[in-house]
Design an enzyme around this catalytic site. Structure first.
Site, PDB file in Angstrom:
ATOM      1  N   THR A  15       0.819  -1.217   0.000  1.00 32.68           N
ATOM      2  CA  THR A  15       0.000   0.000   0.000  1.00 32.68           C
ATOM      3  C   THR A  15       0.847   1.260   0.000  1.00 32.68           C
ATOM      4  O   THR A  15       0.484   2.268  -0.613  1.00 32.68           O
ATOM      5  CB  THR A  15      -0.921  -0.008   1.243  1.00 32.68           C
ATOM      6  OG1 THR A  15      -1.830  -1.091   1.100  1.00 32.68           O
ATOM      7  CG2 THR A  15      -1.698   1.280   1.392  1.00 32.68           C
ATOM      8  N   SER A  61       1.359  -7.541  -1.242  1.00 34.38           N
ATOM      9  CA  SER A  61       2.059  -8.607  -0.509  1.00 34.38           C
ATOM     10  C   SER A  61       1.210  -9.856  -0.352  1.00 34.38           C
ATOM     11  O   SER A  61       1.711 -10.893   0.078  1.00 34.38           O
ATOM     12  CB  SER A  61       2.567  -8.109   0.847  1.00 34.38           C
ATOM     13  OG  SER A  61       1.535  -8.040   1.787  1.00 34.38           O
ATOM     14  N   ASP A  95      -0.071  -6.996   4.474  1.00 32.32           N
ATOM     15  CA  ASP A  95      -0.838  -8.244   4.648  1.00 32.32           C
ATOM     16  C   ASP A  95       0.041  -9.432   5.025  1.00 32.32           C
ATOM     17  O   ASP A  95      -0.365 -10.266   5.842  1.00 32.32           O
ATOM     18  CB  ASP A  95      -1.635  -8.560   3.378  1.00 32.32           C
ATOM     19  CG  ASP A  95      -2.841  -7.626   3.228  1.00 32.32           C
ATOM     20  OD1 ASP A  95      -3.227  -6.990   4.233  1.00 32.32           O
ATOM     21  OD2 ASP A  95      -3.390  -7.533   2.112  1.00 32.32           O
ATOM     22  N   GLN A 266      -3.288 -22.312  18.626  1.00 33.09           N
ATOM     23  CA  GLN A 266      -4.109 -21.359  17.874  1.00 33.09           C
ATOM     24  C   GLN A 266      -4.659 -20.249  18.773  1.00 33.09           C
ATOM     25  O   GLN A 266      -5.317 -19.326  18.284  1.00 33.09           O
ATOM     26  CB  GLN A 266      -5.220 -22.057  17.090  1.00 33.09           C
ATOM     27  CG  GLN A 266      -6.165 -22.894  17.903  1.00 33.09           C
ATOM     28  CD  GLN A 266      -7.166 -23.647  17.030  1.00 33.09           C
ATOM     29  OE1 GLN A 266      -8.335 -23.315  17.036  1.00 33.09           O
ATOM     30  NE2 GLN A 266      -6.712 -24.646  16.286  1.00 33.09           N
ATOM     31  N   CYS A 267      -4.382 -20.300  20.068  1.00 31.93           N
ATOM     32  CA  CYS A 267      -4.747 -19.186  20.948  1.00 31.93           C
ATOM     33  C   CYS A 267      -3.802 -18.024  20.655  1.00 31.93           C
ATOM     34  O   CYS A 267      -2.576 -18.220  20.644  1.00 31.93           O
ATOM     35  CB  CYS A 267      -4.580 -19.564  22.414  1.00 31.93           C
ATOM     36  SG  CYS A 267      -5.700 -20.832  22.948  1.00 31.93           S
TER      37      CYS A 267
END
Ligand code: ASP
Length: 331
Positions: A15, A61, A95, A266-267
């Site tokens: 960006t 990206s 990103d 995944q926490c």
């Protein structure tokens, strides 16, 4: 930690340098001239002399891949070792900025110069944009003196390249270092194959979050695609559906076949400790190795670097469990 005599600014897209098209914002070239014009308006104090290079074509990206990580690492290596740059600033879309920061942290182990990545949430030139403050802030941070290693500078904050995560898609303070437990064993002397000058190759890797309803057939299909490293995002402290004998068998077979199976939590603020629950111990017994409190970005970049350097399964597992640059341990 001295002032910078020659900085490489490596523009990869994002960006920060985008312009409006009929399809929305798209990466543009010609950023060097815009940067020089803007610098003429800035306070010159603390801004190092720089040279400019572009990754061509510049990317959103979202299109970054392993080959781009390798290309960036090669350009940075050449800048430091051959063109005598003493620091590198990478301009990158936000990103996948955290993924590139992590991958470069491992690909550039031993590089004798600091690397900073930055980008912006609004294009340079847009009213109220964060582009120039991020870019010149990063340059000044480098000029003030940073230790070697890969860093992210964003919204006024300097962060560890192998710990960052993109947390927000719509705010200037988009990046953070989440509080994950970092208590790994610190590696001693680095394996020669992991030095930044050594060749690397692409690796078939996959990341799979566990979810209620996951089937052994999902895991088998992924493994049948030939992955050599699989990063499983487990529940909580490293648990998974241990009651699914077929799923455990699929993991055991992959492990026996030489696939490196790594586990993260995944926490957002979790870490893996298999022994806490039987549902975790059974994953470990099926061949998973704990990636401790590493983020997804760090664990993926590390797996890529270890397997891309040609390490076999046992060696990759050994080095995955050791802290190489602060990704698993506080240093
Ligand atoms: N899609 C853009 C990119 O990652 C987002 C950004 O740079 O903020 O390149």
């Amino acid at each position: 930690m001295t002032a910078i005599a020659k900085l490489l600014v490596l523009y990869t897209g994002g960006t920060i340098g985008m312009q409006m098209t009929t399809e929305g914002l798209a990466p543009g070239s010609g950023f060097e001239a815009r940067l020089r014009a803007q610098q003429a308006l800035e306070d010159p104090a603390g801004l190092p002399p720089w040279v400019f290079q572009e990754l061509l074509p510049p990317l959103d990206s979202a299109n970054m891949s392993q080959s781009h990580w390798l290309q960036m690492a090669a350009l940075i290596r050449a800048a430091v070792d051959e063109q005598r740059c003493d620091a590198v600033l990478v301009l990158h879309g936000t990103d996948t900025l955290a993924y590139s920061a992590a991958a470069l942290s491992f690909l550039l182990l031993g590089l004798p110069a600091p690397v900073v990545l930055t980008g912006s949430m609004q294009p340079a030139g847009a009213p109220g944009s964060d582009a120039w403050s991020n870019l010149f802030g990063a340059m000044r941070a480098l000029h003030d003196g940073l230790k070697t290693g890969v860093h992210l500078f964003f919204d006024g904050a300097l962060m560890h390249g192998a710990r960052v995560t993109k947390l927000r898609s719509d705010a200037f303070d988009a990046f953070t270092v989440l509080r994950r437990r970092r208590e790994g064993e610190i590696a001693g002397a680095l394996l020669a194959a992991l030095d930044y000058r050594q060749p690397r190759q692409a690796v078939n890797l996959a990341v799979l979050p566990l979810f209620p309803g996951i089937r052994a057939s999902h895991v088998r299909a992924l493994l049948a695609s030939g992955v050599r490293g699989l990063l499983l995002e487990c529940y909580g402290s490293g648990t998974g559906p241990s009651g699914d004998a077929d799923l455990l068998a699929a993991l055991r077979e992959a492990h026996a076949d030489g696939v490196v199976l790594a586990a993260i939590s995944q926490c957002p603020q979790g870490h893996v400790e298999f022994g806490v629950y039987a549902a975790g111990s059974q994953l470990r017994d099926a061949g998973l190795i704990s990636a401790g409190g590493m983020t997804r970005e760090a664990a993926l970049g590390k797996l890529f670097t270890l397997l891309g350097a040609g390490l076999g399964q046992a060696e990759a597992r050994r080095w995955l469990a050791l802290d190489l640059c602060g990704e698993m341990a506080e240093r």
